[in-house]
Design an enzyme around this catalytic site. Structure first.
Site, PDB file in Angstrom:
ATOM      1  N   GLY A 270       9.815  16.410 -36.609  1.00  0.00           N
ATOM      2  CA  GLY A 270      11.145  17.026 -36.501  1.00  0.00           C
ATOM      3  C   GLY A 270      11.999  16.923 -37.743  1.00  0.00           C
ATOM      4  O   GLY A 270      13.166  17.330 -37.717  1.00  0.00           O
TER       5      GLY A 270
ATOM      6  N   THR B 266      26.015   0.040 -29.115  1.00  0.00           N
ATOM      7  CA  THR B 266      25.405   0.105 -30.449  1.00  0.00           C
ATOM      8  C   THR B 266      26.392  -0.355 -31.529  1.00  0.00           C
ATOM      9  O   THR B 266      25.990  -0.576 -32.659  1.00  0.00           O
ATOM     10  CB  THR B 266      24.914   1.537 -30.784  1.00  0.00           C
ATOM     11  OG1 THR B 266      26.026   2.432 -30.667  1.00  0.00           O
ATOM     12  CG2 THR B 266      23.811   1.988 -29.846  1.00  0.00           C
ATOM     13  N   GLY B 267      27.644  -0.491 -31.173  1.00  0.00           N
ATOM     14  CA  GLY B 267      28.649  -0.945 -32.136  1.00  0.00           C
ATOM     15  C   GLY B 267      28.711  -2.464 -32.205  1.00  0.00           C
ATOM     16  O   GLY B 267      27.969  -3.164 -31.501  1.00  0.00           O
TER      17      GLY B 267
ATOM     18  N   PHE C 196      33.899   9.208 -31.698  1.00  0.00           N
ATOM     19  CA  PHE C 196      32.642   8.874 -32.388  1.00  0.00           C
ATOM     20  C   PHE C 196      31.600   8.310 -31.421  1.00  0.00           C
ATOM     21  O   PHE C 196      30.497   7.971 -31.852  1.00  0.00           O
ATOM     22  CB  PHE C 196      32.895   7.794 -33.453  1.00  0.00           C
ATOM     23  CG  PHE C 196      33.854   8.199 -34.527  1.00  0.00           C
ATOM     24  CD1 PHE C 196      33.394   8.785 -35.701  1.00  0.00           C
ATOM     25  CD2 PHE C 196      35.214   8.011 -34.375  1.00  0.00           C
ATOM     26  CE1 PHE C 196      34.276   9.161 -36.697  1.00  0.00           C
ATOM     27  CE2 PHE C 196      36.108   8.389 -35.355  1.00  0.00           C
ATOM     28  CZ  PHE C 196      35.640   8.965 -36.524  1.00  0.00           C
TER      29      PHE C 196
ATOM     30  N   TYR D 144      19.419  15.234 -29.035  1.00  0.00           N
ATOM     31  CA  TYR D 144      20.620  14.755 -29.729  1.00  0.00           C
ATOM     32  C   TYR D 144      21.409  15.945 -30.277  1.00  0.00           C
ATOM     33  O   TYR D 144      22.612  16.095 -30.023  1.00  0.00           O
ATOM     34  CB  TYR D 144      20.223  13.802 -30.864  1.00  0.00           C
ATOM     35  CG  TYR D 144      21.370  13.485 -31.785  1.00  0.00           C
ATOM     36  CD1 TYR D 144      22.441  12.728 -31.347  1.00  0.00           C
ATOM     37  CD2 TYR D 144      21.401  13.975 -33.100  1.00  0.00           C
ATOM     38  CE1 TYR D 144      23.515  12.463 -32.188  1.00  0.00           C
ATOM     39  CE2 TYR D 144      22.459  13.714 -33.946  1.00  0.00           C
ATOM     40  CZ  TYR D 144      23.520  12.957 -33.485  1.00  0.00           C
ATOM     41  OH  TYR D 144      24.578  12.701 -34.301  1.00  0.00           O
TER      42      TYR D 144
ATOM     43  N   ILE E 176      30.450   4.859 -38.422  1.00  0.00           N
ATOM     44  CA  ILE E 176      31.448   5.783 -38.973  1.00  0.00           C
ATOM     45  C   ILE E 176      32.814   5.488 -38.357  1.00  0.00           C
ATOM     46  O   ILE E 176      33.847   5.489 -39.041  1.00  0.00           O
ATOM     47  CB  ILE E 176      31.016   7.255 -38.761  1.00  0.00           C
ATOM     48  CG1 ILE E 176      29.595   7.462 -39.326  1.00  0.00           C
ATOM     49  CG2 ILE E 176      31.995   8.210 -39.452  1.00  0.00           C
ATOM     50  CD1 ILE E 176      29.002   8.839 -39.068  1.00  0.00           C
TER      51      ILE E 176
ATOM     52  N   LYS F  54      25.215  17.653 -29.145  1.00  0.00           N
ATOM     53  CA  LYS F  54      26.343  17.930 -30.048  1.00  0.00           C
ATOM     54  C   LYS F  54      26.739  19.404 -29.964  1.00  0.00           C
ATOM     55  O   LYS F  54      27.928  19.740 -29.948  1.00  0.00           O
ATOM     56  CB  LYS F  54      25.971  17.557 -31.487  1.00  0.00           C
ATOM     57  CG  LYS F  54      25.788  16.051 -31.699  1.00  0.00           C
ATOM     58  CD  LYS F  54      27.097  15.311 -31.559  1.00  0.00           C
ATOM     59  CE  LYS F  54      26.967  13.815 -31.732  1.00  0.00           C
ATOM     60  NZ  LYS F  54      28.219  13.095 -31.490  1.00  0.00           N
TER      61      LYS F  54
ATOM     62  N   ASN G 151      25.269  10.091 -21.861  1.00  0.00           N
ATOM     63  CA  ASN G 151      26.204   9.440 -22.787  1.00  0.00           C
ATOM     64  C   ASN G 151      27.017  10.448 -23.584  1.00  0.00           C
ATOM     65  O   ASN G 151      28.233  10.330 -23.675  1.00  0.00           O
ATOM     66  CB  ASN G 151      25.422   8.602 -23.797  1.00  0.00           C
ATOM     67  CG  ASN G 151      25.549   7.151 -23.489  1.00  0.00           C
ATOM     68  OD1 ASN G 151      26.540   6.523 -23.852  1.00  0.00           O
ATOM     69  ND2 ASN G 151      24.581   6.641 -22.758  1.00  0.00           N
TER      70      ASN G 151
ATOM     71  N   SER H 157      27.263  17.152 -35.871  1.00  0.00           N
ATOM     72  CA  SER H 157      26.148  16.738 -36.740  1.00  0.00           C
ATOM     73  C   SER H 157      25.431  17.948 -37.313  1.00  0.00           C
ATOM     74  O   SER H 157      25.379  19.022 -36.687  1.00  0.00           O
ATOM     75  CB  SER H 157      25.156  15.934 -35.893  1.00  0.00           C
ATOM     76  OG  SER H 157      23.941  15.763 -36.574  1.00  0.00           O
TER      77      SER H 157
ATOM     78  N   HIS I  58      17.436   4.587 -40.743  1.00  0.00           N
ATOM     79  CA  HIS I  58      17.927   5.426 -41.850  1.00  0.00           C
ATOM     80  C   HIS I  58      17.373   4.994 -43.205  1.00  0.00           C
ATOM     81  O   HIS I  58      17.080   3.824 -43.435  1.00  0.00           O
ATOM     82  CB  HIS I  58      19.456   5.422 -41.869  1.00  0.00           C
ATOM     83  CG  HIS I  58      20.034   6.072 -40.653  1.00  0.00           C
ATOM     84  ND1 HIS I  58      20.472   5.357 -39.568  1.00  0.00           N
ATOM     85  CD2 HIS I  58      20.204   7.376 -40.336  1.00  0.00           C
ATOM     86  CE1 HIS I  58      20.898   6.191 -38.633  1.00  0.00           C
ATOM     87  NE2 HIS I  58      20.743   7.424 -39.077  1.00  0.00           N
TER      88      HIS I  58
END
Ligand code: UFG
Length: 323
Positions: free
Chosen positions: A282, A35-36, A72, A140, A12, A144, A91, A116, A188
């Site tokens: 979940g 991860t980018g 992000f 996670y 994103i 957020k 993180n 999120s 995903h």
């Protein structure tokens, strides 16, 4: 405007960098590339640094002197967060605390934060608005939620203005190409379904006994370029509006897993071999949001988020991806 984009090499974030550049803004990307992807940062300068390294963040603020921060940079795989909550909290929370502390030291007082749908957990309503109780069911989502709370408190204590944007299912790719969704491993649905179509390999559909029309989970897919546009509107909003604000970014329309499979077959002209597998732990039945508040306050409405446009842009990326 001078924008520091933390996590600008990610999925994103890289679309945000492009949106900012197209709008004529100056951008500095800060990313640790955990991860980018370096290739996703095409024009902007990249500072290779983690948010866990305060001195590197300070240097970026000192040299670039941003007006605003877009944040992000986070780990985002729900299953991994359950397996290793310490890493996720370190993180996503400790890193964000370092960022806010550096903002304070350098008198930067505006931040747009990536939140999120995961903050809602397992909502009971068909159409989620921002007044729904926050009840995350994994670390996670908890990370957020904690950050949203901290941003509200940071406004009271330090006058930091913020907009937290609760993304529903980010999907698609810039129609002009060159950047797109590239996670490793990929969890995903849309990229997995496209790969299944391209390679003739099976797509595992997790659960067909949900209380939805076709028994598969329903999600609210939002085009990543529509998400990026909302951040530009949020930045503008904060120029005139004090406070710590939250907005859902969803379309109000849901697509089931099988709706997505049908769209992938339609766009690619190939059959997707579906293998029904047990439910993934979940996964809520349905996550669909109203964006009424974002429309009223920010003037945002999704323009590219019909499922066919999303899948078409993602397919184009899948066919030409270079990272
Ligand atoms: N699915 C499959 N097969 C796959 C991948 C996914 O059937 O190979 C299903 C999932 O079970 C789910 C739906 O497709 O029902 C969508 O799954 P995604 O993994 O694409 O997205 P999620 O809704 O699980 O996750 C997204 C974001 C998370 C965020 C979450 C909020 O990616 O970061 O929404 O609930 F936390």
């Amino acid at each position: 405007m001078k924008a520091l984009v933390c996590g600008g090499a990610g999925y994103i974030g890289s679309h945000m960098v492009r949106a900012l550049e197209r709008a004529g803004h100056e951008v500095l990307v800060l990313d640790d590339l955990s991860t980018g992807h370096r290739e996703a940062v095409v024009n902007a300068q990249l500072v290779l640094a983690s948010l866990l390294d305060e001195s590197r963040i300070d240097s970026a603020f000192e040299s670039f002197r941003p007006d605003i921060v877009f944040h992000f940079a986070a780990l985002s795989i729900v299953r991994d967060s359950v397996a290793d909550p310490l890493t996720y909290y370190r993180n996503n929370i400790a890193g964000s605390i370092n960022l806010l502390a550096s903002m304070r030291r350098h008198a930067v007082s505006s931040i747009v934060f990536s939140s999120s749908a995961a903050v809602y957990g397992l909502p009971s309503v068909g159409l989620i608005d921002e007044s729904q109780a926050l009840c995350p069911i994994n670390p996670y989502g908890s990370s957020k939620m904690a950050m949203e709370r901290l941003l509200a408190e940071a406004h009271v204590a330090y006058g930091i203005r913020s907009v937290s944007l609760r993304y529903f299912n980010a999907a698609g790719a810039d129609p002009e190409g060159g950047i797109g969704e590239a996670h490793e491993p990929e969890t995903h649905l849309i990229p997995n379904a496209l790969r299944a179509a391209a390679e003739g390999s099976p797509l595992h559909v997790f659960g067909r006994d949900y209380t939805t029309a076709d028994g598969t989970c329903v999600r609210d897919y939002v085009h990543v370029c529509d998400l990026a546009h909302a951040h530009l509107l949020a930045a503008d909003y904060m120029r005139h509006r004090d406070g710590a604000h939250v907005f859902n970014l969803g379309t109000g329309r849901g697509s089931s897993v099988m709706d997505v499979v049908a769209a992938v077959e339609g766009v690619t002209g190939r059959k997707v071999e579906v293998v029904y597998s047990p439910r993934r732990e979940g996964d809520p039945d349905r996550l669909v949001a109203t964006h009424a508040r974002a429309s009223d306050e920010l003037g945002w409405s999704p323009a590219m988020s019909d499922i066919e446009s999303i899948v078409r842009s993602a397919w184009k990326w899948h066919a030409q991806r270079n990272y």
